[in-house]
Design an enzyme around this catalytic site. Structure first.
Site, PDB file in Angstrom:
ATOM      1  N   GLU A 119       0.850  -1.204   0.000  1.00  0.00           N
ATOM      2  CA  GLU A 119       0.000   0.000   0.000  1.00  0.00           C
ATOM      3  C   GLU A 119       0.885   1.252   0.000  1.00  0.00           C
ATOM      4  O   GLU A 119       0.780   2.134   0.853  1.00  0.00           O
ATOM      5  CB  GLU A 119      -0.994   0.032   1.159  1.00  0.00           C
ATOM      6  N   GLU A 133       0.214   9.773   9.960  1.00  0.00           N
ATOM      7  CA  GLU A 133       0.306   8.788   8.882  1.00  0.00           C
ATOM      8  C   GLU A 133       1.002   9.329   7.624  1.00  0.00           C
ATOM      9  O   GLU A 133       1.725   8.592   6.952  1.00  0.00           O
ATOM     10  CB  GLU A 133      -1.089   8.272   8.512  1.00  0.00           C
ATOM     11  N   HIS A 209     -12.126   7.751  14.374  1.00  0.00           N
ATOM     12  CA  HIS A 209     -11.084   7.423  15.345  1.00  0.00           C
ATOM     13  C   HIS A 209      -9.790   8.205  15.185  1.00  0.00           C
ATOM     14  O   HIS A 209      -8.923   8.156  16.038  1.00  0.00           O
ATOM     15  CB  HIS A 209     -10.734   5.935  15.257  1.00  0.00           C
ATOM     16  N   HIS A 242     -14.182   2.651  18.241  1.00  0.00           N
ATOM     17  CA  HIS A 242     -12.765   2.290  18.402  1.00  0.00           C
ATOM     18  C   HIS A 242     -12.439   2.203  19.896  1.00  0.00           C
ATOM     19  O   HIS A 242     -13.009   2.940  20.707  1.00  0.00           O
ATOM     20  CB  HIS A 242     -11.945   3.382  17.724  1.00  0.00           C
TER      21      HIS A 242
END
Ligand code: UD1
Ligand code: UDP
Length: 373
Positions: A119, A133, A209, A242
């Site tokens: 990915e 991220e 989340h 979550h």
């Protein structure tokens, strides 16, 4: 001698997307597959491992309640080092953009072990969104030797960073997983989900989340859906919450006492995928759901200010609506009241491949291993 491939992952979405690949690695006699969990997630990771029946050799078991980015990364670096020295895999596979991804790639780099990034090439070009991220995946891309990109667009992002060698466009392994989990006659396992009376109702599936949404943005999101539910009695809103206590606290405080809102525990991936397929609308800040729902023709409102997955936005199934209460409320209301607008979005779009991504990735690893020897 067999090619030793070690896969390292630690959170729910990495597991969902890596387990099909591990299955494929195990089909090849010329590969020795080793799985090391970081345990960045605990219960939410185990749910996935159990469903896929993945064999695990190592678990660093690092999760702490309300853990920080620093403790995740430092614990992984410290605990992975002796395993890498002992095992010395020919290649280490990581997935996506979590702190596990980056820390495991860095640990491998310190041992001069080549890294394969599954990915690869997703970008928002905003270093603080999603946080952390975006930087995790950029740094992992810099370290990696092999790059497995779900789409052509992801490959172009890498090319713009001068990452051109050993880049393979494979599709996303989530589609591989997805094809085996959805069944027309599926019965939910989760008791709370079984108790929801969906007959004659529209199901809105919501998840939220992300770290950058904690606090005010998540409050805005919850207030917006509260208004929607109050205005539309024919809705059942399912929100598998979550396990991060910071998420739960906000969700319960704003949505906790509403009969049409079902704040339930995280669902296992089979329940989740089948619920997506039967929903009227998905509202989410999740990455994975932005890939899954469009494949079922379910419209998605993205509760973020950006996305690294523009493919389904271009296809018309996904809309990025931001994190302001009024914007979320109005966009959801349009889909609930305007059939024309709903139908424009509710079309099956799957820019993420044909369910053969794992096969392509394994073949690329084998070719690379062969050329190296
Ligand atoms: C992580 C990833 C994020 C990914 C998400 C998938 C990072 C920095 N973030 O975020 O990219 O989208 O996973 O869900 O890598 N917890 C439990 N049990 C569990 C899992 C979590 O109790 O099984 C609680 C713990 O208190 C933990 C907290 O949730 O400290 C946060 O977990 P963490 O992995 O740090 O962050 P996520 O928001 O899950
Ligand atoms: N998911 C699940 N149960 C849940 C919520 C999500 O199985 O209760 C799945 C979802 O279908 C998707 C993945 O978990 O495959 C997405 O994980 P998450 O939203 O935690 O992370 P992200 O994709 O945003 O990194």
């Amino acid at each position: 001698m067999a090619l030793k491939v070690m896969s390292v992952f630690g959170t729910r979405p990495e597991a969902i997307k890596m387990c099909p690949l591990i299955k494929e690695l195990e089909h090849h006699k010329e590969i020795e597959s080793i799985v090391c969990l970081t345990g960045q997630h605990r219960e939410m990771l185990q749910q996935v491992i159990d469903i896929f029946g993945t064999k695990v050799q190592y678990n660093l078991d690092i999760m702490q309640p309300r853990q920080t980015l620093t403790t995740i990364v430092t614990s992984i670096l410290e605990k992975l080092e002796p395993i890498l020295i002992e095992e010395r895999p020919d290649i280490l596979l990581v997935h996506g953009d979590t702190s596990t991804t980056f820390a495991a790639a860095l640990a491998a780099f310190y041992q001069k072990i080549p890294v394969g990034h599954v990915e690869a090439g997703l970008r928002t070009f905003d270093k603080y969104s999603p946080f952390p991220e975006e930087i995790n995946r950029c740094l992992t891309g810099r370290i990696a030797e092999l790059h497995f990109s779900p789409t052509e667009n992801n490959r172009r992002n890498l090319a713009n960073e001068n990452i051109i060698e050993n880049v393979y466009v494979t599709g996303n392994t989530v589609i591989d997983a997805f094809q085996t989990t959805i069944k027309p006659d599926y019965q939910y396992k989760d008791a709370a989900l079984r108790n929801v009376r969906f007959e004659g109702k529209r199901c809105i599936l919501m998840t939220a989340h992300r770290r950058e949404n904690l606090g005010k943005p998540l409050e805005n999101i919850c207030r917006a859906v509260k208004r929607i539910v109050q205005e539309f009695p024919n809705i059942e809103l399912v929100y598998p919450v979550h396990m991060n206590p910071a998420v739960r606290d906000t969700a319960v405080s704003i949505l906790g006492d509403m009969a049409q809102v079902h704040l339930i525990k995280p669902l296992d991936v089979e329940d989740m995928h089948n619920l997506i397929a039967r929903s009227f609308l998905v509202m989410t800040d999740s990455g994975g759901l932005q890939e899954e729902a469009p494949s079922c023709g379910i419209p998605v409102l993205v509760l973020r200010t950006e996305t690294e997955r523009p493919e389904a936005v271009e296809a018309g199934t996904v809309k990025v609506v931001g994190v302001k209460e009024d914007d979320i409320y109005h966009n959801a209301k349009v889909l609930l009241t305007d059939k024309g607008e709903y139908d424009k979005m509710a079309k099956s779009a799957n820019p993420y491949g044909d369910g053969q991504a794992s096969k392509r990735i394994v073949q690329a690893i084998l070719d690379w291993g062969y050329n190296r020897k």
